[in-house]
Scaffold this active site. Structure first.
Site, PDB file in Angstrom:
ATOM      1  N   TYR A  21     144.432  45.567 -60.083  1.00 29.71           N
ATOM      2  CA  TYR A  21     143.274  44.673 -59.981  1.00 29.71           C
ATOM      3  C   TYR A  21     143.674  43.372 -59.280  1.00 29.71           C
ATOM      4  CZ  TYR A  21     139.168  41.944 -61.407  1.00 29.71           C
ATOM      5  OH  TYR A  21     138.036  41.156 -61.408  1.00 29.71           O
TER       6      TYR A  21
ATOM      7  N   SER B 266     138.557  36.860 -57.378  1.00 29.00           N
ATOM      8  CA  SER B 266     138.741  36.483 -58.784  1.00 29.00           C
ATOM      9  C   SER B 266     139.759  35.352 -58.834  1.00 29.00           C
ATOM     10  CB  SER B 266     139.296  37.664 -59.583  1.00 29.00           C
ATOM     11  OG  SER B 266     139.767  37.230 -60.855  1.00 29.00           O
TER      12      SER B 266
HETATM   13  P1  NAD Z   1     130.060  44.688 -64.000  1.00 30.17           P
HETATM   14  O1  NAD Z   1     130.891  45.824 -64.473  1.00 30.17           O
HETATM   15  O2  NAD Z   1     128.954  44.191 -64.859  1.00 30.17           O
HETATM   16  O3  NAD Z   1     129.465  45.008 -62.544  1.00 30.17           O
HETATM   17  C1  NAD Z   1     130.168  45.741 -61.572  1.00 30.17           C
HETATM   18  C2  NAD Z   1     129.189  46.706 -60.913  1.00 30.17           C
HETATM   19  O4  NAD Z   1     129.867  47.398 -59.862  1.00 30.17           O
HETATM   20  C3  NAD Z   1     128.636  47.783 -61.863  1.00 30.17           C
HETATM   21  O5  NAD Z   1     127.231  47.816 -61.797  1.00 30.17           O
HETATM   22  C4  NAD Z   1     129.264  49.061 -61.351  1.00 30.17           C
HETATM   23  O6  NAD Z   1     128.452  50.210 -61.568  1.00 30.17           O
HETATM   24  C5  NAD Z   1     129.435  48.744 -59.876  1.00 30.17           C
HETATM   25  N1  NAD Z   1     130.409  49.621 -59.234  1.00 30.17           N
HETATM   26  C6  NAD Z   1     131.604  50.049 -59.725  1.00 30.17           C
HETATM   27  N2  NAD Z   1     132.196  50.886 -58.858  1.00 30.17           N
HETATM   28  C7  NAD Z   1     131.370  50.986 -57.780  1.00 30.17           C
HETATM   29  C8  NAD Z   1     131.434  51.697 -56.550  1.00 30.17           C
HETATM   30  N3  NAD Z   1     132.480  52.489 -56.265  1.00 30.17           N
HETATM   31  N4  NAD Z   1     130.417  51.571 -55.694  1.00 30.17           N
HETATM   32  C9  NAD Z   1     129.342  50.791 -55.973  1.00 30.17           C
HETATM   33  N5  NAD Z   1     129.219  50.083 -57.126  1.00 30.17           N
HETATM   34  C10 NAD Z   1     130.231  50.189 -58.016  1.00 30.17           C
HETATM   35  O7  NAD Z   1     131.090  43.502 -63.707  1.00 30.17           O
HETATM   36  P2  NAD Z   1     130.929  42.026 -63.108  1.00 30.17           P
HETATM   37  O8  NAD Z   1     131.689  41.127 -63.977  1.00 30.17           O
HETATM   38  O9  NAD Z   1     129.530  41.696 -62.776  1.00 30.17           O
HETATM   39  O10 NAD Z   1     131.800  42.204 -61.777  1.00 30.17           O
HETATM   40  C11 NAD Z   1     131.343  41.914 -60.489  1.00 30.17           C
HETATM   41  C12 NAD Z   1     132.506  41.477 -59.642  1.00 30.17           C
HETATM   42  O11 NAD Z   1     133.072  40.276 -60.202  1.00 30.17           O
HETATM   43  C13 NAD Z   1     133.663  42.486 -59.588  1.00 30.17           C
HETATM   44  O12 NAD Z   1     134.165  42.539 -58.271  1.00 30.17           O
HETATM   45  C14 NAD Z   1     134.683  41.894 -60.524  1.00 30.17           C
HETATM   46  O13 NAD Z   1     135.999  42.308 -60.213  1.00 30.17           O
HETATM   47  C15 NAD Z   1     134.480  40.409 -60.288  1.00 30.17           C
HETATM   48  N6  NAD Z   1     134.992  39.537 -61.331  1.00 30.17           N
HETATM   49  C16 NAD Z   1     134.576  39.659 -62.621  1.00 30.17           C
HETATM   50  C17 NAD Z   1     135.101  38.812 -63.592  1.00 30.17           C
HETATM   51  C18 NAD Z   1     134.693  38.939 -65.032  1.00 30.17           C
HETATM   52  O14 NAD Z   1     135.272  38.259 -65.873  1.00 30.17           O
HETATM   53  N7  NAD Z   1     133.691  39.736 -65.375  1.00 30.17           N
HETATM   54  C19 NAD Z   1     136.025  37.827 -63.243  1.00 30.17           C
HETATM   55  C20 NAD Z   1     136.416  37.721 -61.907  1.00 30.17           C
HETATM   56  C21 NAD Z   1     135.894  38.575 -60.973  1.00 30.17           C
END
Ligand code: NAD
Length: 257
Positions: A157, A143
């Site tokens: 986080y 991130s």
């Molecule tokens: P999201 O919540 O839509 O997707 C995350 C997915 O991970 C979900 O489907 C959830 O069920 C799954 N998950 C959670 N715990 C789990 C586990 N223990 N085992 C297997 N699967 C699990 O969120 P997203 O935004 O698509 O996030 C994806 C990645 O991007 C994450 O690592 C998040 O930290 C990172 N990220 C997101 C943002 C943002 O603004 N959304 C910014 C920077 C980084």
């Protein structure tokens, strides 16, 4: 097709970045192992891919559990015969994650277990499979908070994502001569469920938008395109990179009004 005949394992594939990436990789010719703990969402991702006459399976795995990670790689190889691309993308952002004083040990532990140990375990079992395939590409989702501090704290986080970045760099160096590339994808704030649940009022959203030079939240589809670049041979000379796709946040001192 940029991923013709490739096999990709994507964690967190039930929603957000993971789902969009699964759909995009499949449309570029890859067979997809969609991994998540959200079974309904994972099955829906698979049916969206199958609807386009592409191949995908859903595998239930909690990335913080050793046996689940071992199994997800085994099932992928058994089903598709190999593994070429490993996208360690699953992550959580706990609503009770705060500053060091106010964050409970339980919140710290669960966040580090999924976001950081999950990436380690994906690599632990994924790397031998990539070796068997003659090499491949690993993408770990970190991130922008891995490289910048925020006054709205999420200590666990942020620490987990810093760990993902450091871990990705070391993996890249250790495995460079094995034809395995490792890059950390660092998204900015996205309009996905994960962040919108956290920024749950218009005021909180606006407070965040002020810091984004491009002036809007990113889309999961835009991260999928960055992941496609990192997964494909288009990025053949890229490894160990901090690949920022953040709307300009980390380049800015003052953002335009
Ligand atoms: P999201 O919540 O839509 O997707 C995350 C997915 O991970 C979900 O489907 C959830 O069920 C799954 N998950 C959670 N715990 C789990 C586990 N223990 N085992 C297997 N699967 C699990 O969120 P997203 O935004 O698509 O996030 C994806 C990645 O991007 C994450 O690592 C998040 O930290 C990172 N990220 C997101 C943002 C943002 O603004 N959304 C910014 C920077 C980084």
């Amino acid at each position: 097709m940029r991923l013709k005949d490739k096999v990709a394992l994507i964690t967190g594939a039930s929603s957000g970045i993971g789902r969009e990436t699964a759909i995009l990789f499949a449309s570029e010719g890859a067979s997809i192992a969609a991994v998540d703990v959200n079974d309904a969402g994972g099955r829906e991702s698979v049916s969206l891919i199958e609807r386009e006459q592409r191949q995908a399976i859903y595998i239930h795995a909690d990335v913080s559990k050793v046996a689940d990670c071992q199994n997800m790689v085994e099932v992928t190889e058994k089903t598709f015969g190999k593994l070429n691309i490993l996208f360690n993308n699953a992550g959580i952002m706990h609503p009770k994650d705060d500053d060091a004083v106010n964050t409970g040990e339980d919140i710290w532990e669960v966040t580090l277990a999924v976001n950081l140990k999950g990436v380690f375990l994906g690599c632990k079992f994924g790397i031998p499979a990539l070796r068997r395939a003659g090499g491949g590409s690993i993408i770990n989702t970190a991130s922008f908070v891995a490289v910048m501090g925020a006054a709205t704290p999420q200590i666990a986080y942020t620490a987990s994502k810093g760990g993902v970045l450091a871990l990705s760099r070391e993996l890249a160096i250790v495995h460079a001569r094995e034809n395995i590339r490792v890059n950390a994808l660092c998204p900015g704030p996205l309009r996905t469920e994960l962040l919108m649940k956290y920024l749950n009022t218009e005021e909180k959203k606006q407070r965040r938008l002020v810091h984004i030079p491009i002036g809007r939240f990113g889309e999961a589809r835009e991260m999928a395109k960055a992941a496609l670049f990192l997964a494909s041979d288009d990025s053949s000379y890229l490894t160990g990179s901090t690949f920022l796709a953040d709307g300009g946040i980390t380049a800015a001192y003052v953002t335009p009004e």
